[in-house]
Write a protein that holds these residues in place. Structure first.
Motif, PDB file in Angstrom:
ATOM      1  N   LEU B 257      77.459  32.642  28.756  1.00 52.84           N
ATOM      2  CA  LEU B 257      78.162  31.624  29.546  1.00 52.84           C
ATOM      3  C   LEU B 257      77.271  31.112  30.672  1.00 52.84           C
ATOM      4  N   PHE B 258      76.566  32.040  31.316  1.00 56.12           N
ATOM      5  CA  PHE B 258      75.702  31.634  32.438  1.00 56.12           C
ATOM      6  C   PHE B 258      74.510  30.814  31.963  1.00 56.12           C
ATOM      7  N   GLN B 259      73.823  31.303  30.924  1.00 60.32           N
ATOM      8  CA  GLN B 259      72.621  30.572  30.507  1.00 60.32           C
ATOM      9  C   GLN B 259      72.961  29.177  29.976  1.00 60.32           C
ATOM     10  N   LYS B 268      76.353  36.949  37.330  1.00 65.16           N
ATOM     11  CA  LYS B 268      77.273  38.086  37.269  1.00 65.16           C
ATOM     12  C   LYS B 268      78.468  37.760  36.359  1.00 65.16           C
ATOM     13  N   GLN B 269      78.965  36.543  36.492  1.00 65.49           N
ATOM     14  CA  GLN B 269      80.076  36.135  35.605  1.00 65.49           C
ATOM     15  C   GLN B 269      79.619  36.104  34.147  1.00 65.49           C
ATOM     16  N   GLY B 270      78.383  35.636  33.961  1.00 66.79           N
ATOM     17  CA  GLY B 270      77.844  35.616  32.597  1.00 66.79           C
ATOM     18  C   GLY B 270      77.770  37.013  32.005  1.00 66.79           C
ATOM     19  N   ALA B 271      77.518  38.008  32.880  1.00 65.68           N
ATOM     20  CA  ALA B 271      77.417  39.387  32.410  1.00 65.68           C
ATOM     21  C   ALA B 271      78.794  39.983  32.134  1.00 65.68           C
ATOM     22  N   GLU B 272      79.796  39.568  32.905  1.00 66.76           N
ATOM     23  CA  GLU B 272      81.100  40.226  32.805  1.00 66.76           C
ATOM     24  C   GLU B 272      82.129  39.461  31.980  1.00 66.76           C
ATOM     25  N   LEU B 273      81.816  38.232  31.638  1.00 72.60           N
ATOM     26  CA  LEU B 273      82.730  37.424  30.832  1.00 72.60           C
ATOM     27  C   LEU B 273      82.099  37.150  29.476  1.00 72.60           C
ATOM     28  N   PRO B 274      82.882  36.982  28.436  1.00 75.26           N
ATOM     29  CA  PRO B 274      84.293  37.350  28.392  1.00 75.26           C
ATOM     30  C   PRO B 274      84.446  38.827  28.043  1.00 75.26           C
ATOM     31  N   ALA B 275      85.692  39.275  27.827  1.00 76.64           N
ATOM     32  CA  ALA B 275      85.952  40.664  27.451  1.00 76.64           C
ATOM     33  C   ALA B 275      85.616  40.884  25.977  1.00 76.64           C
ATOM     34  N   GLU B 276      85.337  42.137  25.644  1.00 74.31           N
ATOM     35  CA  GLU B 276      85.338  42.572  24.241  1.00 74.31           C
ATOM     36  C   GLU B 276      86.795  42.951  23.969  1.00 74.31           C
ATOM     37  N   THR B 277      87.359  42.520  22.851  1.00 76.13           N
ATOM     38  CA  THR B 277      88.817  42.570  22.715  1.00 76.13           C
ATOM     39  C   THR B 277      89.299  43.295  21.462  1.00 76.13           C
ATOM     40  N   LEU B 278      90.372  44.064  21.653  1.00 76.78           N
ATOM     41  CA  LEU B 278      91.036  44.743  20.536  1.00 76.78           C
ATOM     42  C   LEU B 278      92.270  43.935  20.130  1.00 76.78           C
ATOM     43  N   TYR B 279      92.355  43.610  18.828  1.00 75.16           N
ATOM     44  CA  TYR B 279      93.516  42.880  18.329  1.00 75.16           C
ATOM     45  C   TYR B 279      94.219  43.677  17.234  1.00 75.16           C
ATOM     46  N   ALA B 280      95.539  43.579  17.219  1.00 69.53           N
ATOM     47  CA  ALA B 280      96.331  44.030  16.071  1.00 69.53           C
ATOM     48  C   ALA B 280      96.643  42.767  15.284  1.00 69.53           C
ATOM     49  N   LEU B 281      96.256  42.734  14.021  1.00 68.96           N
ATOM     50  CA  LEU B 281      96.382  41.479  13.268  1.00 68.96           C
ATOM     51  C   LEU B 281      97.554  41.487  12.298  1.00 68.96           C
ATOM     52  N   PRO B 327      85.069  45.689  29.056  1.00 68.24           N
ATOM     53  CA  PRO B 327      84.004  44.927  29.721  1.00 68.24           C
ATOM     54  C   PRO B 327      83.114  44.158  28.743  1.00 68.24           C
ATOM     55  N   GLY B 328      82.557  43.075  29.222  1.00 71.31           N
ATOM     56  CA  GLY B 328      81.831  42.137  28.380  1.00 71.31           C
ATOM     57  C   GLY B 328      80.572  42.694  27.744  1.00 71.31           C
ATOM     58  N   HIS B 329      80.301  42.217  26.536  1.00 70.78           N
ATOM     59  CA  HIS B 329      79.012  42.386  25.842  1.00 70.78           C
ATOM     60  C   HIS B 329      78.662  43.809  25.433  1.00 70.78           C
ATOM     61  N   GLY B 357      76.360  49.035  22.768  1.00 73.99           N
ATOM     62  CA  GLY B 357      75.634  48.810  24.011  1.00 73.99           C
ATOM     63  C   GLY B 357      75.158  47.377  24.127  1.00 73.99           C
ATOM     64  N   SER B 358      75.195  46.860  25.353  1.00 77.49           N
ATOM     65  CA  SER B 358      74.940  45.428  25.557  1.00 77.49           C
ATOM     66  C   SER B 358      73.462  45.095  25.596  1.00 77.49           C
ATOM     67  N   TRP B 359      73.148  43.811  25.396  1.00 78.32           N
ATOM     68  CA  TRP B 359      71.786  43.301  25.636  1.00 78.32           C
ATOM     69  C   TRP B 359      71.846  42.089  26.544  1.00 78.32           C
ATOM     70  N   ASN B 360      73.058  41.660  26.801  1.00 78.29           N
ATOM     71  CA  ASN B 360      73.266  40.318  27.309  1.00 78.29           C
ATOM     72  C   ASN B 360      73.910  40.341  28.696  1.00 78.29           C
ATOM     73  N   ARG B 361      73.538  41.357  29.509  1.00 82.90           N
ATOM     74  CA  ARG B 361      74.098  41.442  30.851  1.00 82.90           C
ATOM     75  C   ARG B 361      73.037  41.300  31.928  1.00 82.90           C
ATOM     76  N   ALA B 362      71.784  41.109  31.542  1.00 87.89           N
ATOM     77  CA  ALA B 362      70.725  40.967  32.543  1.00 87.89           C
ATOM     78  C   ALA B 362      71.080  39.800  33.467  1.00 87.89           C
ATOM     79  N   PRO B 363      70.796  39.853  34.764  1.00 87.24           N
ATOM     80  CA  PRO B 363      70.041  40.882  35.475  1.00 87.24           C
ATOM     81  C   PRO B 363      70.864  42.124  35.851  1.00 87.24           C
ATOM     82  N   GLU B 364      72.153  42.160  35.524  1.00 86.00           N
ATOM     83  CA  GLU B 364      72.922  43.394  35.728  1.00 86.00           C
ATOM     84  C   GLU B 364      72.369  44.434  34.775  1.00 86.00           C
ATOM     85  N   LYS B 365      72.619  45.729  35.078  1.00 90.70           N
ATOM     86  CA  LYS B 365      72.145  46.701  34.100  1.00 90.70           C
ATOM     87  C   LYS B 365      73.049  46.656  32.861  1.00 90.70           C
TER      88      LYS B 365
END
Lengths: 154, 437
Positions: B257-259, B268-281, B327-329, B357-365
């Motif tokens: 989202l940020f890039q 920071k928003q790019g790192a934390e958005l959006p959520a990883e989501t559980l759905y019942a289908l 949490p995202g990513h 595990g994420s790859w897409n939260r930089a510069p956050e850890k």
């Protein structure tokens, strides 16, 4: 490699050798006018900045990439290899599933022709070619513009 | 650089030591027992998986390579699907002959790579990135004829991005497969700043959802399948809830989202958005991708910027809501409803999720690289998720994924109720058991 890239090689082979990676660059080639580049003092500083803003999310801070998704740019045969191929990858993107050291990568690399100026591409590639274990000469603005022109005329 | 040499040395030393079982020491006070200076396969000395008190971990096998999903036959045989052939084999069979938890016998078959693998009613099902095969099992849970793969589904889309095909079966003879969208956000130019979203998104016709096929019919193509659910960008972890008789999936939320929109989102928003989501289908459900993403802070479905969103406008009124937002990513690659009796009561019918595990939260850890537990009660998530098995990465701070020693991917339950976890970096297979001590 897609056919467009192959065409670039053929065009290069047929006379445009002066922009190959082996050709020595005149100092003037590396002077990138301010309108064509990102802010920053030296090409390396500017290139680092472009890297961090544009390439790092996928290729990572230390250019180690993401296993299975985005390839490393460390000691990369693409980064250190033929300049036309390298410039072409950044301008056009890549979705071939390149194989590097026996591994393939599933994400696509987007095209940056509309996102980055030629000078920014020259800076970031010069930065990469002198960092992360890559050892190759810099890329000039003229080289990038030349490849952009070739790809446009296709 | 130095670090990786050190790890490599550690691995060699440990393999040379031929002692691949390193039981976790539990029982000390605190939620996570303190571990002595004891090495796990592939872990440098002093680190190991961290588990709640009373749980133990064993290394069943190691060095299998890109071990994606795994399944355990009723009789205890473990089948692992590889994303990279090992000695020409894409499926590894592990057998524990003396019951000590460690595999004594390793064989292989299936000359194709992939992710999905599942056993059900005397059959082993396995997927490549385009096809699904099945093999008859004998009463010992062994594949009767490894050369006789029955191809039940063929020609599924593989355009590199999000191409893995995870599979699960219901109790009525149907198999479910995810077909990931070959795109991040359905832009005209994928992952390109300034490129608009395609409207309607044409990818959804053949990908970005779950398809249902018959488990016993040969060579089914898209046309014979049922487009079961749509609007799911990419699903890797999925499971059939026996309690609810329903399909559950974990979606990998969109990236960048940020890039792609630095005017609307900060890093920071790019790192934390959006959520990883559980759905019942349910059949016919739409989870909203690419038009909306789920914001775990506003707890709303937000219109994607590629479709005119500004980070606040809501949309997707007809799309379903997630049951749980993580949490995202963090990349949920494995989902398992626990039905065993070995673990304490609170785990029964709850969900384990392996976050690759994420790859897409930089510069956050980076975040993830663990298995979490989401408690359920009466078929609904009840209470907060908690980290169940941690420290696959072998370090607390991961700035880029290549630093992780191990990344959890697949989950399976053994006949005795043990939980198995596969790692697709080195190919370590972990067995987690509970004895309360």
């Amino acid at each position: 490699m897609n056919s467009m890239m192959i065409t670039v090689y053929i065009l290069l082979g047929a006379g445009a050798v002066c922009i190959g990676s082996q050709a020595p660059l005149a100092a003037a080639d590396l002077l990138i006018p301010a309108t064509h580049r990102a802010p920053g003092q030296t090409p390396v500083q500017r290139g680092k900045k472009v890297y961090e803003q544009t390439c790092m999310p996928c290729h990572q801070v230390d250019a180690s990439g993401v296993p299975g998704m985005n390839p490393p740019l460390r000691k990369s045969p693409y980064v250190g290899g033929h300049s036309a191929r390298l410039i072409g990858i950044v301008l056009q993107g890549l979705n071939d599933g390149v194989e590097i050291a026996g591994d393939t990568y599933s994400n696509p690399m987007p095209a940056f022709s509309t996102v980055l100026k030629d000078g920014e591409i020259a800076d970031v590639l010069s930065y990469l070619r002198s960092h992360f274990g890559n050892k190759a000469g810099p890329i000039s603005l003229a080289q990038v513009s030349r490849i952009r022109q070739i790809l446009k005329n296709k | 650089m130095k670090k990786s040499i050190f790890y490599a040395t550690a691995v060699i030393v440990m393999i040379a030591g031929s002692n691949l079982i390193y039981p976790a020491l539990a029982g000390q006070p605190g939620k996570y027992p303190k571990h002595p200076d004891r090495a796990y396969a592939g872990h440098p000395p002093g680190t190991s998986l961290k588990l709640p008190t009373g749980f133990k971990v064993q290394v069943v096998a190691d060095g299998l390579g890109a071990s994606r999903h795994l399944t355990v036959a009723r009789q205890g045989l473990i089948y692992v699907k590889l994303a990279k052939l090992k000695k020409g084999n894409g499926i590894i069979v592990l057998e524990d002959l003396n019951g000590d938890g460690k595999a004594d016998k390793e064989t292989g078959f299936g000359n194709y790579t992939g992710t999905g693998i599942y056993t059900k009613d005397g059959w082993l099902y396995a997927s490549s990135n385009t096809d699904i095969y099945r093999y008859r099992l004998n009463e010992r849970g062994e594949v009767i004829d490894t050369a006789r793969a029955e191809r039940i589904v063929t020609g599924l889309l593989d355009r590199h991005e999000h191409n893995s095909k995870s599979i699960v079966l219901d109790n009525k003879g149907f198999i479910y497969v995810n077909i990931g969208a070959y795109s991040n956000a359905c832009q005209v130019q994928d992952r390109t700043k300034g490129s608009p979203g395609m409207n309607p998104c044409p990818i959804l016709d053949s990908a970005g959802g779950i398809w249902q096929f018959r488990a016993d019919k040969q060579d089914q193509s898209y046309g014979e399948g049922v487009h079961y659910a749509t609007g799911l960008r990419n699903v890797v972890g999925l499971d059939w809830s026996q309690q609810l008789d329903q399909l559950f999936v974990m979606q990998h939320g969109r990236d960048q989202l940020f890039q792609l929109d630095p005017d609307l989102f900060n890093a920071k928003q790019g790192a934390e958005l959006p959520a990883e989501t559980l759905y019942a289908l349910h059949k016919g459900d739409n989870a909203g991708w690419p038009y909306v993403y789920y914001d775990p802070f506003q707890k709303k479905k937000i219109l994607a910027p590629e479709y005119g969103g500004d980070g606040k406008k809501t949309a997707g009124e007809n799309a379903i809501d997630p049951l749980v937002a993580f949490p995202g990513h963090m990349a949920p690659d494995g989902l398992l409803f626990y039905t065993g009796k070995m673990f304490p009561e609170k785990y029964r019918n709850g969900a384990f999720i392996a976050f690759h595990g994420s790859w897409n939260r930089a510069p956050e850890k980076q975040k993830g690289y663990f298995v979490v537990f989401q408690p359920f009660a009466n078929g609904k998530p009840a209470g907060n998720w908690e980290i169940f098995a941690d420290n696959f990465a072998g370090t607390d701070t991961i700035t880029s994924p290549a630093e992780a020693l191990h990344r959890p991917c697949g989950l399976a339950q053994g006949p005795d109720g043990a939980l198995y976890v596969s790692d697709d970096v080195k190919g370590t297979i972990y067995k987690i058991t509970y004895d309360g001590k």
